[in-house]
Design a protein around this motif. Structure first.
Motif, mmCIF file in Angstrom:
data_model
loop_
_atom_site.group_PDB
_atom_site.id
_atom_site.type_symbol
_atom_site.label_atom_id
_atom_site.label_comp_id
_atom_site.label_asym_id
_atom_site.label_seq_id
_atom_site.Cartn_x
_atom_site.Cartn_y
_atom_site.Cartn_z
ATOM 1 N N TYR A 94 12.324 14.263 17.907
ATOM 2 C CA TYR A 94 11.821 12.895 18.085
ATOM 3 C C TYR A 94 10.732 12.577 17.060
ATOM 4 C CZ TYR A 94 9.375 8.913 20.098
ATOM 5 O OH TYR A 94 8.772 7.680 20.279
ATOM 6 N N TYR A 95 9.769 13.472 16.937
ATOM 7 C CA TYR A 95 8.638 13.185 16.043
ATOM 8 C C TYR A 95 9.057 13.194 14.574
ATOM 9 C CZ TYR A 95 5.247 12.958 19.784
ATOM 10 O OH TYR A 95 4.532 12.554 20.893
ATOM 11 N N ILE B 98 9.207 9.073 14.589
ATOM 12 C CA ILE B 98 7.843 8.803 14.132
ATOM 13 C C ILE B 98 7.672 9.091 12.651
ATOM 14 C CG2 ILE B 98 5.395 9.246 14.564
ATOM 15 C CD1 ILE B 98 6.870 7.869 16.862
ATOM 16 N N PHE C 156 7.929 0.663 9.155
ATOM 17 C CA PHE C 156 8.107 1.437 10.380
ATOM 18 C C PHE C 156 8.868 0.624 11.423
ATOM 19 C CE2 PHE C 156 6.538 2.702 14.636
ATOM 20 C CZ PHE C 156 7.010 4.006 14.658
ATOM 21 N N ILE D 10 12.405 1.640 13.287
ATOM 22 C CA ILE D 10 12.647 1.837 14.720
ATOM 23 C C ILE D 10 13.649 0.822 15.264
ATOM 24 C CG2 ILE D 10 10.488 3.053 15.177
ATOM 25 C CD1 ILE D 10 9.306 0.478 16.207
ATOM 26 N N ASP E 283 6.961 9.118 23.780
ATOM 27 C CA ASP E 283 7.831 10.211 23.343
ATOM 28 C C ASP E 283 8.740 10.636 24.506
ATOM 29 O OD1 ASP E 283 6.486 12.007 24.999
ATOM 30 O OD2 ASP E 283 5.618 13.192 23.382
ATOM 31 N N ILE F 124 2.114 6.750 22.468
ATOM 32 C CA ILE F 124 1.879 6.745 21.016
ATOM 33 C C ILE F 124 1.637 5.308 20.583
ATOM 34 C CG2 ILE F 124 2.821 7.327 18.743
ATOM 35 C CD1 ILE F 124 4.919 9.063 20.295
ATOM 36 N N VAL G 20 1.290 3.195 16.931
ATOM 37 C CA VAL G 20 1.383 3.206 15.469
ATOM 38 C C VAL G 20 0.864 1.860 15.008
ATOM 39 C CG1 VAL G 20 2.882 3.441 13.457
ATOM 40 C CG2 VAL G 20 3.358 4.778 15.525
ATOM 41 N N LEU H 213 6.304 9.097 7.602
ATOM 42 C CA LEU H 213 4.926 8.628 7.537
ATOM 43 C C LEU H 213 4.379 8.773 6.121
ATOM 44 C CD1 LEU H 213 3.637 10.230 10.863
ATOM 45 C CD2 LEU H 213 3.953 7.778 10.434
#
Length: 295
Positions: free
Chosen positions: A29-30, A34, A91, A95, A117, A123, A125, A165
């Protein structure tokens, strides 16, 4: 974006350590959603990175993991600060492609997307608005609101070039669920030297150093008079604050001792490899690690 708020001599959150139920699921997931990379991974831990060198987030799988419950203190959310509004637009485009469920808010000082998550860890952002657009009242209280986010305006800045990121991303702040707002305010202001820069009635307050809009948020929305979550609960294991120098380290140790907080010493900060000065537990049972490393 303003960058000096996450450098010395400010005291800022440099790293967050969270607990998860399935390490590989969380790592996927991260990475995918992310935009982190894996710096180091063991059977039950993963240290995540952006630049391949440093880490702002690490994961630990706990056996028989229990969800965080209402009435328990700990993580409300951690907040990842992107360098520019264009990065936030990229971002959001990313998503949308992954059909991720989100929340959103315009806080005047910043524009934010909210996610959870796989274990429900919160989380944020976000990207900051230019510092000269922030409104201060009497040089002590910053104007923060929660209004509808103008997502089309942000997307207009995007260029559809999301590759994880971007360098320059930092841990912008952490928001905590605490048991008692008065006790927490005393601990973080008298013990650690933070300044209160905003209040949401008697339910939440926001604190910082160096006139940032907030390095730490504290609220009792789901945790008033609550108890610390059990060790095998999902959520926050610890977060790390960067101190300025040895003199400040000794001052904070002295201040914490005066208000009855326990000082604990470690040779090495757990799970992300940085040397550190000491750690303590706040009035809500939340572990804080202090380090001298950082910008």
């Amino acid at each position: 974006m303003p960058t000096h708020f996450h450098k010395k001599p400010n005291n800022y959150v440099s790293h967050v350590q969270i607990k998860v139920s399935n390490l590989q699921s969380s790592v996927d997931y991260y990475k995918t959603i992310i935009g982190f990379k894996v710096l180091e991974q063991t059977t039950n831990t993963a240290i995540l990175t952006i630049d391949g060198t440093d880490s702002i987030l690490s994961l630990e799988e706990v056996p028989n993991a229990q969800p965080l419950q209402n009435g328990q203190t700990g993580l409300y959310h951690f907040a990842i600060l992107l360098p520019t509004r264009k990065d936030l637009g990229n971002f959001i485009q990313h998503i949308i492609k992954h059909n991720v469920r989100i929340g959103a808010g315009d806080h005047h000082v910043s524009e934010a997307i909210y996610l959870n998550d796989p274990d429900g860890n919160g989380i944020e952002v976000y990207s900051d608005r230019p510092e000269d657009e922030w409104i201060w009242y009497g040089d002590s209280t910053v104007h923060m609101v929660t209004e509808q986010l103008n997502i089309p305006s942000i997307l207009a800045n995007a260029n559809n070039l999301w590759d994880g990121l971007p360098n320059g991303t930092v841990m912008g702040h952490i928001h905590l669920s605490v048991a008692n707002l008065h006790d927490s305010e005393k601990f973080y202001t008298e013990g650690l030297g933070f300044e209160v820069v905003a209040r949401y009635g008697t339910q939440a307050l926001f604190i910082s150093t160096g006139k940032y809009h907030h390095h730490i948020g504290l609220n009792i929305w789901n945790s008033a008079d609550g108890a610390p979550a059990p060790v095998n609960s999902l959520g926050l294991k610890s977060f790390t604050l960067v101190l300025n120098n040895l003199e400040q380290t000794e001052q904070i140790k002295d201040s914490l001792t005066k208000i009855g907080a326990k000082i604990e010493h470690f040779e090495e900060a757990p799970n992300f490899g940085g040397s550190q000065a000491f750690s303590t537990i706040d009035p809500s049972g939340i572990r804080i690690i202090f380090t001298l490393e950082g910008e």
